[in-house]
Design an enzyme around this catalytic site. Structure first.
Site, short mmCIF file in Angstrom:
data_model
loop_
_atom_site.label_atom_id
_atom_site.label_comp_id
_atom_site.label_asym_id
_atom_site.label_seq_id
_atom_site.Cartn_x
_atom_site.Cartn_y
_atom_site.Cartn_z
N CYS A 110 0.83 -1.22 0.00
CA CYS A 110 0.00 0.00 0.00
C CYS A 110 0.86 1.26 0.00
O CYS A 110 1.44 1.59 -1.00
CB CYS A 110 -1.01 -0.04 1.15
N HIS A 115 -3.47 -5.43 1.01
CA HIS A 115 -2.82 -5.89 2.24
C HIS A 115 -2.75 -7.42 2.26
O HIS A 115 -3.71 -8.08 2.64
CB HIS A 115 -3.59 -5.40 3.46
N GLU A 120 -1.26 -9.16 4.37
CA GLU A 120 -1.30 -9.60 5.77
C GLU A 120 -2.70 -9.66 6.34
O GLU A 120 -2.92 -10.26 7.41
CB GLU A 120 -0.45 -8.66 6.64
#
Length: 524
Positions: free
Chosen positions: A98, A185, A187
């Site tokens: 990002c 993202h 994660e």
């Protein structure tokens, strides 16, 4: 938790981790999910260290790759964080996430546009370049979690390797260097194949992915032996997971050169002092139990302010610890159960202290002790896995977190001996029934709170005017956020009846259904 700032002669962080032969560095640009990036990489059996965006560790041969985190700012914002990446790019594989991707694009001469919609949302990928190693094995049309805040447009010298279903750029590769950026993202839980993408990046970095609890235990014990030699160490233990596993690692390294101190400040759970001492002795640890209840009760008389109570408990703990330590000879090291979130929470990415943590520091300088923190670089779940590797019982491993000031932050208002006994009895009933109903392990943290509220009740056909107990049970992973647990109504009814019928001075029980934020886990 004790909220005092302590001082020691600290070791350099990289002296502590010399045994790591490979690791990934995450440069933190302030994203609330930065810790999650680190945790996901470690789940892939690769050590990962999070450092502020402007503190890249130079001349560290163990670094295999670098991740640039997200950020609360736009790359075009004047207050956004910028750093020189010239010494990193081309030298290491780099993955920007990002903000990290946008920063790479901007530094490469690309164009960044602000989007009208700044919300987080799910999206789907399309047009994946499966010949690119980062996208290997990623399914077309896979779901990802993204922010609409910024859009990467043209980036000179780059290649788009994935698009969103909207047609916007989702991932790019900088041609001629091992540098990638993703506009989502990996994660995040809602990114379906995020762990696969991170695994691909670790493969690109050439990571062996062999960092496991077993290898940590082996190398940490060897490190402690080399570091400490025949020196003696003193360690304050609490019965909690972190200090207990720290004690076990130190004991395996230096044996009886470790002295554990367990202080009873009068604010422990019912019968906890003796049960913890017995458990430690059964583990073969040399532990000194110190009954300091009267000292703490006297110091707390008449005090009602929450922060003042914490300071008094913290100060008296230091006084007791210092007094006992001064009677021991040739102590050179202070052991602490510091874990990685303690370190991260105590230092912002700008290098300023966000909040002082009871384990990030040491004892007064006049004690002249050096600091040893066996678990300093582990997350809580990793600590538990290390404990399992060391043979710690499941009962000890699964213990709920308990604040350093103990029941002192669960007795609202003045702390008295009578109030402590009331709360200990009520708390013991609550925790015991959680175990009996097989609910204890479904809860991250639970406890009873004694409120400064008396209410009218009826007992034996007589009017009563007695205390109120609040029950608190939450789920969490790292205490940064927490949700209240939906305990069964019949269980809560059983707990309420048991407390009211068996604890003198209580005639009302309530259940706290507040989440964090906006509430905190503890009431004070």
């Amino acid at each position: 938790m004790f909220c005092y700032q302590l001082y020691v002669l600290p070791l350099c962080l990289h002296q502590i981790v010399f045994y790591m032969n490979e690791k990934i560095i995450v440069l933190d640009f302030g994203s609330p999910t930065t810790q999650l990036i680190g945790r996901k990489i470690r789940e892939l059996n690769t050590f990962c260290e999070i450092v502020p965006y402007n503190r890249f560790p130079e001349n560290d041969p163990s670094i295999k790759g670098v991740v640039l985190s997200g950020s609360p700012y736009s790359v075009q914002d004047k207050k956004s964080f910028h750093t020189d990446l010239s010494g990193i790019r081309k030298k290491y594989p780099v993955l920007g996430i990002c903000y990290g991707a946008q920063y790479l694009a901007l530094m490469s001469g690309g164009t960044i546009e602000s989007a009208e919609d700044h919300d987080y949302c799910s999206a789907h990928l399309s047009g994946l370049d499966h010949t690119d190693p980062l996208m290997k094995g990623i399914n077309t049309d896979t779901q990802v979690w993204m922010s609409h805040g910024e859009i990467i447009r043209d980036v000179p010298g780059s290649k788009v390797i994935a698009y969103f279903d909207s047609g916007e750029t989702a991932a790019v590769r900088i041609i001629g260097e091992p540098t990638w950026g993703v506009q989502f993202h990996p994660e995040a839980l809602r990114t379906q194949e995020g762990i696969k993408l991170l695994d691909n990046f670790l493969t690109i970095c050439g990571c062996a992915k062999n960092w496991t609890p077993a290898t940590f235990v082996e190398t940490k014990i060897e490190e402690l032996k080399n570091m400490l030699g025949n020196d003696k160490v003193i360690l304050a233990t609490s019965g909690g997971v972190d200090s207990t596993i720290s004690a076990l690692l130190l004991h395996k390294a230096i044996g009886n050169n470790l002295t554990c101190l367990f202080v009873d400040h009068g604010l422990l759970r019912k019968n906890e002092f003796l049960s913890v001492l017995l458990a430690y002795q059964n583990m073969g640890l040399y532990v000194m139990g110190i009954d300091a209840r009267e000292q703490f009760y006297t110091a707390l008389e008449g005090v009602t302010d929450p922060e003042e109570k914490r300071k008094i408990i913290g100060k008296n703990f230091i006084d007791v610890f210092e007094k006992e330590a001064s009677q021991l000879h040739d102590i050179k090291w202070l052991g602490q159960g510091t874990i990685y979130p303690d370190v991260i929470e105590s230092l912002s990415i700008t290098g300023t202290v966000i909040k002082s943590h009871h384990n990030v520091g040491g004892l007064p300088e006049k004690m002249n002790l050096r600091l040893v923190e066996p678990l300093r670089l582990l997350f809580k779940d990793e600590v538990r896995r290390v404990g399992s590797e060391l043979g710690l019982s499941q009962k000890m491993l699964a213990r709920h977190p308990f604040p350093g000031p103990g029941l002192g932050v669960r007795i609202l208002g003045e702390i008295t001996r009578e109030k402590v006994h009331i709360l200990q009895d009520a708390d013991d009933i609550f925790i015991s029934l959680l175990r009996k109903w097989d609910l204890y392990d479904t809860v991250w943290q639970a406890g009873a709170i004694l409120l400064p509220i008396n209410s009218v009740g009826v007992s034996n056909d007589k009017r009563t005017y007695e205390n109120t107990i609040a029950l608190r049970a939450v789920t969490s992973t790292d205490a940064m956020t927490a949700d209240w647990v939906h305990l069964p109504y019949d269980f809560l009814a059983k707990v309420s009846n048991e407390i009211i019928n068996k604890v003198d001075g209580v005639n009302r029980v309530v259940y706290d259904i507040s989440s964090k934020p906006p509430a905190t886990i503890e009431w004070e």
